[in-house]
Design a protein around this motif. Structure first.
Motif, mmCIF file in Angstrom:
data_model
loop_
_atom_site.group_PDB
_atom_site.id
_atom_site.type_symbol
_atom_site.label_atom_id
_atom_site.label_comp_id
_atom_site.label_asym_id
_atom_site.label_seq_id
_atom_site.Cartn_x
_atom_site.Cartn_y
_atom_site.Cartn_z
ATOM 1 N N THR A 1 0.846 -1.201 0.000
ATOM 2 C CA THR A 1 0.000 0.000 0.000
ATOM 3 C C THR A 1 0.874 1.241 0.000
ATOM 4 O O THR A 1 1.708 1.428 0.894
ATOM 5 N N ALA A 2 0.690 2.085 -1.004
ATOM 6 C CA ALA A 2 1.543 3.267 -1.164
ATOM 7 C C ALA A 2 1.058 4.098 -2.345
ATOM 8 O O ALA A 2 0.256 3.630 -3.157
ATOM 9 N N VAL A 3 1.572 5.313 -2.409
ATOM 10 C CA VAL A 3 1.484 6.094 -3.637
ATOM 11 C C VAL A 3 2.669 5.665 -4.506
ATOM 12 O O VAL A 3 3.820 5.650 -4.036
ATOM 13 N N TYR A 4 2.382 5.303 -5.733
ATOM 14 C CA TYR A 4 3.410 4.862 -6.674
ATOM 15 C C TYR A 4 3.681 5.982 -7.678
ATOM 16 O O TYR A 4 2.749 6.516 -8.296
ATOM 17 N N TYR A 5 4.964 6.329 -7.790
ATOM 18 C CA TYR A 5 5.399 7.380 -8.699
ATOM 19 C C TYR A 5 6.237 6.776 -9.826
ATOM 20 O O TYR A 5 7.085 5.904 -9.574
ATOM 21 N N CYS A 6 6.036 7.272 -11.036
ATOM 22 C CA CYS A 6 7.016 6.991 -12.080
ATOM 23 C C CYS A 6 7.915 8.224 -12.186
ATOM 24 O O CYS A 6 7.493 9.343 -11.892
ATOM 25 N N ALA A 7 9.141 7.994 -12.594
ATOM 26 C CA ALA A 7 10.100 9.084 -12.657
ATOM 27 C C ALA A 7 11.101 8.826 -13.767
ATOM 28 O O ALA A 7 11.471 7.673 -14.047
ATOM 29 N N ARG A 8 11.530 9.908 -14.368
ATOM 30 C CA ARG A 8 12.532 9.849 -15.419
ATOM 31 C C ARG A 8 13.884 10.163 -14.836
ATOM 32 O O ARG A 8 14.042 11.176 -14.122
ATOM 33 N N GLY A 9 14.841 9.332 -15.130
ATOM 34 C CA GLY A 9 16.179 9.559 -14.623
ATOM 35 C C GLY A 9 17.006 10.423 -15.548
ATOM 36 O O GLY A 9 16.758 10.484 -16.753
ATOM 37 N N ALA A 10 18.013 11.075 -14.953
ATOM 38 C CA ALA A 10 19.036 11.725 -15.758
ATOM 39 C C ALA A 10 19.930 10.610 -16.287
ATOM 40 O O ALA A 10 20.147 10.456 -17.479
ATOM 41 N N GLY A 11 20.447 9.803 -15.375
ATOM 42 C CA GLY A 11 21.090 8.544 -15.732
ATOM 43 C C GLY A 11 20.176 7.449 -15.241
ATOM 44 O O GLY A 11 18.961 7.556 -15.373
ATOM 45 N N SER A 12 20.727 6.453 -14.587
ATOM 46 C CA SER A 12 19.886 5.369 -14.069
ATOM 47 C C SER A 12 19.307 5.699 -12.705
ATOM 48 O O SER A 12 18.364 5.065 -12.264
ATOM 49 N N GLY A 13 19.882 6.735 -12.044
ATOM 50 C CA GLY A 13 19.554 6.904 -10.641
ATOM 51 C C GLY A 13 18.881 8.170 -10.204
ATOM 52 O O GLY A 13 17.874 8.118 -9.507
ATOM 53 N N ASP A 14 19.454 9.305 -10.531
ATOM 54 C CA ASP A 14 18.886 10.563 -10.045
ATOM 55 C C ASP A 14 17.651 10.891 -10.866
ATOM 56 O O ASP A 14 17.666 10.822 -12.085
ATOM 57 N N LEU A 15 16.575 11.224 -10.161
ATOM 58 C CA LEU A 15 15.245 11.270 -10.757
ATOM 59 C C LEU A 15 14.821 12.706 -10.984
ATOM 60 O O LEU A 15 14.485 13.433 -10.054
ATOM 61 N N VAL A 16 14.837 13.093 -12.248
ATOM 62 C CA VAL A 16 14.663 14.504 -12.610
ATOM 63 C C VAL A 16 13.191 14.903 -12.675
ATOM 64 O O VAL A 16 12.813 15.969 -12.215
ATOM 65 N N TYR A 17 12.383 14.055 -13.275
ATOM 66 C CA TYR A 17 10.958 14.366 -13.400
ATOM 67 C C TYR A 17 10.144 13.250 -12.776
ATOM 68 O O TYR A 17 10.430 12.070 -12.976
ATOM 69 N N TRP A 18 9.112 13.649 -12.037
ATOM 70 C CA TRP A 18 8.231 12.711 -11.350
ATOM 71 C C TRP A 18 6.796 12.953 -11.792
ATOM 72 O O TRP A 18 6.397 14.089 -12.052
ATOM 73 N N GLY A 19 6.024 11.880 -11.827
ATOM 74 C CA GLY A 19 4.592 12.034 -11.998
ATOM 75 C C GLY A 19 3.950 12.450 -10.694
ATOM 76 O O GLY A 19 4.621 12.618 -9.673
ATOM 77 N N GLN A 20 2.631 12.583 -10.709
ATOM 78 C CA GLN A 20 1.912 13.032 -9.516
ATOM 79 C C GLN A 20 1.589 11.875 -8.573
ATOM 80 O O GLN A 20 1.192 12.090 -7.438
ATOM 81 N N GLY A 21 1.762 10.659 -9.074
ATOM 82 C CA GLY A 21 1.555 9.471 -8.256
ATOM 83 C C GLY A 21 0.154 8.894 -8.389
ATOM 84 O O GLY A 21 -0.809 9.593 -8.716
ATOM 85 N N THR A 22 0.056 7.588 -8.129
ATOM 86 C CA THR A 22 -1.230 6.902 -8.101
ATOM 87 C C THR A 22 -1.260 6.014 -6.859
ATOM 88 O O THR A 22 -0.280 5.333 -6.557
ATOM 89 N N LEU A 23 -2.383 6.053 -6.148
ATOM 90 C CA LEU A 23 -2.478 5.357 -4.862
ATOM 91 C C LEU A 23 -2.925 3.917 -5.072
ATOM 92 O O LEU A 23 -3.934 3.652 -5.728
ATOM 93 N N VAL A 24 -2.173 3.014 -4.498
ATOM 94 C CA VAL A 24 -2.529 1.601 -4.468
ATOM 95 C C VAL A 24 -2.814 1.220 -3.019
ATOM 96 O O VAL A 24 -1.975 1.426 -2.142
ATOM 97 N N THR A 25 -3.993 0.685 -2.784
ATOM 98 C CA THR A 25 -4.381 0.252 -1.442
ATOM 99 C C THR A 25 -4.680 -1.235 -1.480
ATOM 100 O O THR A 25 -5.536 -1.680 -2.246
ATOM 101 N N VAL A 26 -3.950 -1.980 -0.675
ATOM 102 C CA VAL A 26 -4.144 -3.432 -0.610
ATOM 103 C C VAL A 26 -4.804 -3.753 0.723
ATOM 104 O O VAL A 26 -4.195 -3.629 1.786
ATOM 105 N N SER A 27 -6.065 -4.128 0.644
ATOM 106 C CA SER A 27 -6.835 -4.361 1.873
ATOM 107 C C SER A 27 -8.035 -5.238 1.564
ATOM 108 O O SER A 27 -8.595 -5.172 0.464
ATOM 109 N N SER A 28 -8.422 -6.018 2.550
ATOM 110 C CA SER A 28 -9.616 -6.847 2.391
ATOM 111 C C SER A 28 -10.848 -6.128 2.939
ATOM 112 O O SER A 28 -11.961 -6.638 2.862
#
Lengths: 118, 107
Positions: A91-118
């Motif tokens: 359970t979390a907000v999941y962000y996608c992000a574009r890297g400059a290289g493989s690691g440092d994340l220059v641009y991020w999306g606004q996120g989408t919430l995933v909730t795992v619950s019964s």
């Protein structure tokens, strides 16, 4: 203007599956490493996975290995995260992000919430 | 996995103050360290990469230093817009990892 827009989040039962998407505009995704990161409610950031420009290299945090799969469709300028066998601790907000290289994340999306619950 | 430890977890300061946040890695990461700023309900924003390189458009009051296992983020003169949570991230070794975050509050 660079935009990353995540979608596909929602409420899912433990053991279920979801597929997250990240649509890019203003950039050519094929030029960059792309990353998924997440943030549980009230917690810090967690790096989840990344994928090389041509999809030939993928890396994952141990807690999702074997359950999550990162992929991309450069023709559609999109990134994906297939999440199977979901657990409450995913359970979390999941962000996608574009890297400059493989690691440092220059641009991020606004996120989408995933909730795992019964 | 490389553990990243930030200190302090919370920092209270006033506008105009100079503040420093520390990030320690459990093993050497050379200078493969980034700093991000995050405001409530928003995505993180990259401030500094390669430990000390300021991202384009980031005000010069932000600076980063360090290498190996110890790193600092310094804000030279706090502005109202700077009150946020700051995260460090290593990208030397997979899996890449973040610190737990430092919340910068108004005193």
């Amino acid at each position: 203007e660079v935009q990353l827009v995540e979608s596909g989040g929602g409420l899912v039962q433990p053991g279920g599956s979801l597929r997250l998407s990240c649509a890019a505009s203003g950039i050519t995704l094929s030029r960059y490493w792309m990353t998924w990161a997440r943030q549980a409610p009230g917690k810090g950031l967690e790096w989840v996975a990344n994928i090389k420009q041509d999809g030939s290299e993928k890396n994952y945090v141990d807690s999702v290995k074997g359950r999550f799969t990162i992929s991309r469709d450069n023709a559609k300028n999109s990134l994906y995260l297939q999440m199977n066998t979901l657990r409450a601790e995913d359970t979390a907000v999941y962000y996608c992000a574009r890297g400059a290289g493989s690691g440092d994340l220059v641009y991020w999306g606004q996120g989408t919430l995933v909730t795992v619950s019964s | 996995d490389i553990q990243m430890t930030q200190s302090p977890s919370t920092l209270s300061a006033s506008v105009g103050d100079r503040v420093t946040i520390t990030c320690r890695a459990s093993q050497s990461i050379s200078d493969w360290l980034a700093w991000y700023q995050q405001k409530p309900g928003k995505a993180p924003k990259l401030l500094i990469y390669k430990a000390s390189t300021l991202e384009s458009g980031v005000p010069s009051r932000f600076s980063g230093s360090g290498s190996g296992t110890e790193f600092t983020l310094t804000i030279g003169s706090l502005q109202p817009d700077d009150f946020a949570t700051y995260h460090c991230q290593q990208y030397d070794t997979y899996p890449y990892t973040f610190g737990q975050g430092t919340k910068l509050e108004i005193k």
